[in-house]
Scaffold this motif. Structure first.
Motif, PDB file in Angstrom:
ATOM      1  N   LEU A 250       0.916  -1.113  -0.166  1.00 38.16           N
ATOM      2  CA  LEU A 250      -0.153  -0.009  -0.049  1.00 38.16           C
ATOM      3  C   LEU A 250       0.717   1.257  -0.158  1.00 38.16           C
ATOM      4  CD1 LEU A 250      -2.897   1.123   0.280  1.00 38.16           C
ATOM      5  CD2 LEU A 250      -2.624   1.140   2.650  1.00 38.16           C
ATOM      6  N   VAL A 251       0.940   1.975  -1.110  1.00 44.12           N
ATOM      7  CA  VAL A 251       1.914   3.173  -1.335  1.00 44.12           C
ATOM      8  C   VAL A 251       0.923   4.264  -0.682  1.00 44.12           C
ATOM      9  CG1 VAL A 251       3.379   4.440  -2.761  1.00 44.12           C
ATOM     10  CG2 VAL A 251       2.909   2.079  -3.125  1.00 44.12           C
ATOM     11  N   ALA A 252       1.717   4.966   0.165  1.00 43.11           N
ATOM     12  CA  ALA A 252       0.955   6.250   0.441  1.00 43.11           C
ATOM     13  C   ALA A 252       1.380   7.496  -0.574  1.00 43.11           C
ATOM     14  CB  ALA A 252       1.643   6.852   2.038  1.00 43.11           C
ATOM     15  N   CYS A 253       0.607   7.890  -1.095  1.00 45.37           N
ATOM     16  CA  CYS A 253       0.797   8.787  -2.453  1.00 45.37           C
ATOM     17  C   CYS A 253       0.125   9.961  -2.124  1.00 45.37           C
ATOM     18  CB  CYS A 253       0.370   8.021  -3.548  1.00 45.37           C
ATOM     19  SG  CYS A 253       0.733   8.878  -5.123  1.00 45.37           S
ATOM     20  N   SER A 254       0.835  11.113  -2.010  1.00 43.13           N
ATOM     21  CA  SER A 254       0.512  12.550  -1.814  1.00 43.13           C
ATOM     22  C   SER A 254       0.311  13.241  -3.252  1.00 43.13           C
ATOM     23  CB  SER A 254       1.358  13.124  -0.958  1.00 43.13           C
ATOM     24  OG  SER A 254       2.482  13.468  -1.470  1.00 43.13           O
ATOM     25  N   GLY A 255       0.650  12.683  -4.168  1.00 46.37           N
ATOM     26  CA  GLY A 255       0.782  13.241  -5.590  1.00 46.37           C
ATOM     27  C   GLY A 255       2.283  13.826  -5.586  1.00 46.37           C
ATOM     28  N   GLY A 256       2.906  14.175  -4.791  1.00 44.12           N
ATOM     29  CA  GLY A 256       4.246  14.930  -4.786  1.00 44.12           C
ATOM     30  C   GLY A 256       5.128  14.039  -5.407  1.00 44.12           C
ATOM     31  N   MET A 257       6.391  14.673  -5.742  1.00 48.59           N
ATOM     32  CA  MET A 257       7.452  13.977  -6.631  1.00 48.59           C
ATOM     33  C   MET A 257       7.877  12.870  -6.057  1.00 48.59           C
ATOM     34  SD  MET A 257      11.489  15.700  -6.764  1.00 48.59           S
ATOM     35  CE  MET A 257      10.579  17.447  -7.549  1.00 48.59           C
ATOM     36  N   ASP A 258       8.287  12.753  -4.413  1.00 44.87           N
ATOM     37  CA  ASP A 258       8.925  11.579  -3.859  1.00 44.87           C
ATOM     38  C   ASP A 258       7.733  10.373  -4.013  1.00 44.87           C
ATOM     39  OD1 ASP A 258      10.593  13.734  -3.077  1.00 44.87           O
ATOM     40  OD2 ASP A 258       9.475  14.066  -1.254  1.00 44.87           O
TER      41      ASP A 258
ATOM     42  N   PRO B 115      -7.371  24.102  -0.249  1.00 46.38           N
ATOM     43  CA  PRO B 115      -8.491  23.962  -1.446  1.00 46.38           C
ATOM     44  C   PRO B 115      -7.824  23.068  -2.489  1.00 46.38           C
ATOM     45  CG  PRO B 115      -8.106  26.420  -0.770  1.00 46.38           C
ATOM     46  CD  PRO B 115      -7.119  25.570   0.170  1.00 46.38           C
ATOM     47  N   ASP B 116      -6.390  22.741  -2.620  1.00 44.71           N
ATOM     48  CA  ASP B 116      -5.884  22.007  -3.569  1.00 44.71           C
ATOM     49  C   ASP B 116      -6.113  20.342  -3.231  1.00 44.71           C
ATOM     50  OD1 ASP B 116      -5.313  24.123  -5.412  1.00 44.71           O
ATOM     51  OD2 ASP B 116      -3.364  24.280  -4.501  1.00 44.71           O
ATOM     52  N   ASN B 117      -6.459  20.166  -2.032  1.00 46.05           N
ATOM     53  CA  ASN B 117      -6.342  18.674  -1.642  1.00 46.05           C
ATOM     54  C   ASN B 117      -7.419  17.983  -2.641  1.00 46.05           C
ATOM     55  OD1 ASN B 117      -6.374  19.653   1.884  1.00 46.05           O
ATOM     56  ND2 ASN B 117      -4.850  18.770   0.701  1.00 46.05           N
ATOM     57  N   GLU B 118      -8.490  18.689  -2.968  1.00 44.68           N
ATOM     58  CA  GLU B 118      -9.549  17.980  -3.817  1.00 44.68           C
ATOM     59  C   GLU B 118      -8.687  17.564  -5.198  1.00 44.68           C
ATOM     60  OE1 GLU B 118     -12.056  16.457  -3.425  1.00 44.68           O
ATOM     61  OE2 GLU B 118     -12.492  17.076  -1.272  1.00 44.68           O
ATOM     62  N   VAL B 119      -8.140  18.759  -5.664  1.00 39.77           N
ATOM     63  CA  VAL B 119      -7.360  18.838  -6.739  1.00 39.77           C
ATOM     64  C   VAL B 119      -6.342  17.538  -7.012  1.00 39.77           C
ATOM     65  CG1 VAL B 119      -5.804  20.179  -8.624  1.00 39.77           C
ATOM     66  CG2 VAL B 119      -7.790  21.153  -7.335  1.00 39.77           C
ATOM     67  N   TRP B 120      -5.385  17.651  -5.769  1.00 40.07           N
ATOM     68  CA  TRP B 120      -4.551  16.563  -5.918  1.00 40.07           C
ATOM     69  C   TRP B 120      -5.231  15.096  -5.657  1.00 40.07           C
ATOM     70  CZ3 TRP B 120      -1.916  19.486  -1.301  1.00 40.07           C
ATOM     71  CH2 TRP B 120      -1.648  20.952  -1.817  1.00 40.07           C
TER      72      TRP B 120
ATOM     73  N   PRO C 171       4.921  12.951 -13.804  1.00 34.85           N
ATOM     74  CA  PRO C 171       4.083  14.118 -13.561  1.00 34.85           C
ATOM     75  C   PRO C 171       3.928  13.975 -11.802  1.00 34.85           C
ATOM     76  CG  PRO C 171       2.647  12.324 -14.382  1.00 34.85           C
ATOM     77  CD  PRO C 171       3.954  11.864 -14.479  1.00 34.85           C
ATOM     78  N   TYR C 172       3.881  15.110 -11.323  1.00 36.54           N
ATOM     79  CA  TYR C 172       3.762  15.164  -9.795  1.00 36.54           C
ATOM     80  C   TYR C 172       2.920  16.826  -9.653  1.00 36.54           C
ATOM     81  CZ  TYR C 172       8.003  17.893  -9.929  1.00 36.54           C
ATOM     82  OH  TYR C 172       8.740  19.093 -10.306  1.00 36.54           O
ATOM     83  N   VAL C 173       2.347  16.890  -8.346  1.00 39.63           N
ATOM     84  CA  VAL C 173       2.064  18.311  -7.845  1.00 39.63           C
ATOM     85  C   VAL C 173       2.980  18.596  -6.766  1.00 39.63           C
ATOM     86  CG1 VAL C 173      -0.513  17.411  -8.416  1.00 39.63           C
ATOM     87  CG2 VAL C 173       0.520  17.256  -6.079  1.00 39.63           C
ATOM     88  N   THR C 174       2.729  19.935  -6.552  1.00 41.22           N
ATOM     89  CA  THR C 174       3.513  20.729  -5.716  1.00 41.22           C
ATOM     90  C   THR C 174       2.932  21.298  -4.755  1.00 41.22           C
ATOM     91  OG1 THR C 174       5.089  21.256  -7.181  1.00 41.22           O
ATOM     92  CG2 THR C 174       5.409  22.560  -5.430  1.00 41.22           C
ATOM     93  N   ASP C 175       3.246  20.956  -3.235  1.00 41.28           N
ATOM     94  CA  ASP C 175       2.366  21.539  -2.154  1.00 41.28           C
ATOM     95  C   ASP C 175       3.232  22.649  -1.798  1.00 41.28           C
ATOM     96  OD1 ASP C 175       1.091  22.013   0.225  1.00 41.28           O
ATOM     97  OD2 ASP C 175       1.398  20.005   0.952  1.00 41.28           O
ATOM     98  N   GLN C 176       2.325  23.921  -1.788  1.00 41.72           N
ATOM     99  CA  GLN C 176       2.921  25.084  -1.512  1.00 41.72           C
ATOM    100  C   GLN C 176       3.481  25.458   0.091  1.00 41.72           C
ATOM    101  OE1 GLN C 176       4.462  27.427  -3.746  1.00 41.72           O
ATOM    102  NE2 GLN C 176       3.806  26.044  -5.204  1.00 41.72           N
ATOM    103  N   THR C 177       2.732  24.512   0.976  1.00 31.93           N
ATOM    104  CA  THR C 177       3.237  24.395   2.297  1.00 31.93           C
ATOM    105  C   THR C 177       4.791  24.095   2.707  1.00 31.93           C
ATOM    106  OG1 THR C 177       2.098  22.351   2.750  1.00 31.93           O
ATOM    107  CG2 THR C 177       0.686  24.287   3.064  1.00 31.93           C
TER     108      THR C 177
END
Length: 435
Positions: free
Chosen positions: A34-42, A69-74, A185-191
């Motif tokens: 089970l891979v924990a996937c945040s959508g980030g690069m790693d 707000p971006d949580n739904e997008v990710w 592809p990946y997403v970037t979390d500004q926090t």
């Protein structure tokens, strides 16, 4: 037509694949992941790699913390990627409690994994070498000991969940390089750039101060973390030997503790006090000063959430709030339906038709207990039975008018000698206190 995942280049084959396959063969050959996937690069790199190596054994999970707000997008990004590449996935929303945001988010995330993971699954996390170095330094700044400075382990077990961090030895620079080379592809979390958070500050400010002076500091820190893991394992073996000599999870013998060196005593008390986190050194010192070494006539007690620590007859006891302040029975007509019949000796069955009363112990009572010679102070019987002081408030006396029929105690019902004590009689039970 579904797209295929990137074919990783020779750098992958040489520097990462062999290590992952070695771990998998040694520890996880029969498991799924089970891979924990945040959508980030790693985590995107990790998901792609594991799916390439074990295509039928991987599923992804995105935890939506509902904080941005971006949580739904990710979440949608992870969902679309997994659907496009035929990777099983799950999106799970969680509520993050108030308090330290980073800590509460981790707690909520892990609870989500606990609720989701299957018995044969391994939780796979994308922590890398810089994450490990940051964890080490942040724990160092908080005053952690050996246990904290071991940072993260590549293979670990937490609350019966097996955890694997296959990228823990991989520098972030390599991850960035491989992501770019294979166009993942990946997403970037500004926090991640918000230096209000300690980890972001360490990554974007502290690193820029230290690394020019010590260019290999990241590797050196992670090597130190490995040494701390070895040291912690050795200390744990010593600690378990000491614990076996000193007591159990509910109590410790003070004389046995005093026979230890101060360092081993602190280590044992720190481990014994631990709930979710290890206690501070000040907490351990207060337990010793306020409980262990308090005056013998003092009501020695110390509270460390959620337990009370009290001293009694040469031992330190750990009590829950309920144990320390036990329920007191109400003075009321005794419910004769709650009984056990046909005891070797018990109360006359004619009493079942009578009104019986429960009275609280107030001190000074004398009672002739069945099987003993003569009348004794109830206090002495209680002391001989080693009923703890914090349990004595729940002791009740069962009477028929002025005749003592018996005593209800935390150890059960003590039958009193009287004209109502007969063979094949009955004995009472009350709120789970059995005969």
């Amino acid at each position: 037509m579904r797209s295929t995942l990137p074919t990783f280049n020779e750098v992958w084959q040489r520097q990462c694949r062999s290590s992952i396959l070695s771990d998998e063969k040694q520890f996880f050959s029969k498991n799924t992941f089970l891979v924990a996937c945040s959508g980030g690069m790693d985590s995107m790199l990790l998901l792609c790699l594991l799916h390439c190596l074990f295509p039928q054994r991987v599923r992804a999970m995105y935890v939506n913390h509902q904080l941005q707000p971006d949580n739904e997008v990710w979440a949608t990004f992870v969902q679309n990627f997994c659907e496009w590449h035929n990777i099983p996935y799950l999106i799970k929303k969680v509520q993050v409690a108030k308090g330290n945001l980073e800590a509460q988010a981790r707690h909520a995330r892990f609870n989500a994994f606990q609720q989701t993971i299957c018995s044969e699954e391994i939780l796979v996390l994308a922590h890398h070498q810089q994450d490990q170095a940051e964890t080490f330094l942040l724990r160092l700044f908080s005053g952690a000991g050996v246990n904290g400075l071991k940072a993260m382990q590549k293979i670990a077990v937490k609350e019966n969940i097996k955890i694997w961090r296959p990228l823990l030895d991989v520098p972030r620079e390599k991850i960035e390089q491989w992501i770019k080379q294979d166009s993942i592809p990946y997403v970037t979390d500004q926090t991640n750039f918000d230096e209000h958070y300690d980890r972001a500050w360490a990554r974007h400010t502290l690193w820029n101060v230290i690394k020019p002076r010590f260019p290999k500091m990241q590797t050196a820190i992670t090597r130190t973390a490995l040494l701390m893991q070895d040291a912690d394992e050795i200390l744990y073996e010593v600690l378990q030997q000491d614990f076996k000599c000193c007591g159990n999870e509910n109590s410790l013998d003070i004389q046995a503790l005093n026979d230890l060196t101060p360092a081993r005593r602190r280590q044992l008390l720190s481990w014994w006090l631990k709930t979710e986190y290890r206690p501070s050194l000040d907490t351990v010192d207060r337990l010793q000063n306020e409980v262990m070494y308090a005056r013998t006539d003092a009501q020695a007690q110390f509270f460390v959430k959620p337990f009370w620590y009290v001293r009694y007859q040469g031992k330190i006891y750990r009590l829950t709030e309920q144990q320390k302040k036990p329920k007191q029975y109400e003075i009321e007509i005794f419910d004769c339906q709650n009984i056990v019949l046909n005891q070797k000796y018990g109360l006359n069955k004619d009493l079942l038709k009578e009104s019986l009363m429960l009275y609280p112990r107030i001190g000074g009572e004398r009672v002739h207990l069945h099987g003993r010679v003569g009348t004794w102070p109830l206090k002495k019987a209680i002391q001989e039975a080693q009923i703890f002081p914090w349990q004595r408030d729940q002791i009740q006396i069962l009477k028929k008018e002025d005749v003592i029929l018996g005593i209800i105690t935390p150890q059960g019902f003590w039958l009193a000698q009287s004209d109502y004590c007969v063979p094949n009689g009955w004995l009472p039970k009350l709120d789970g206190v059995s005969v």
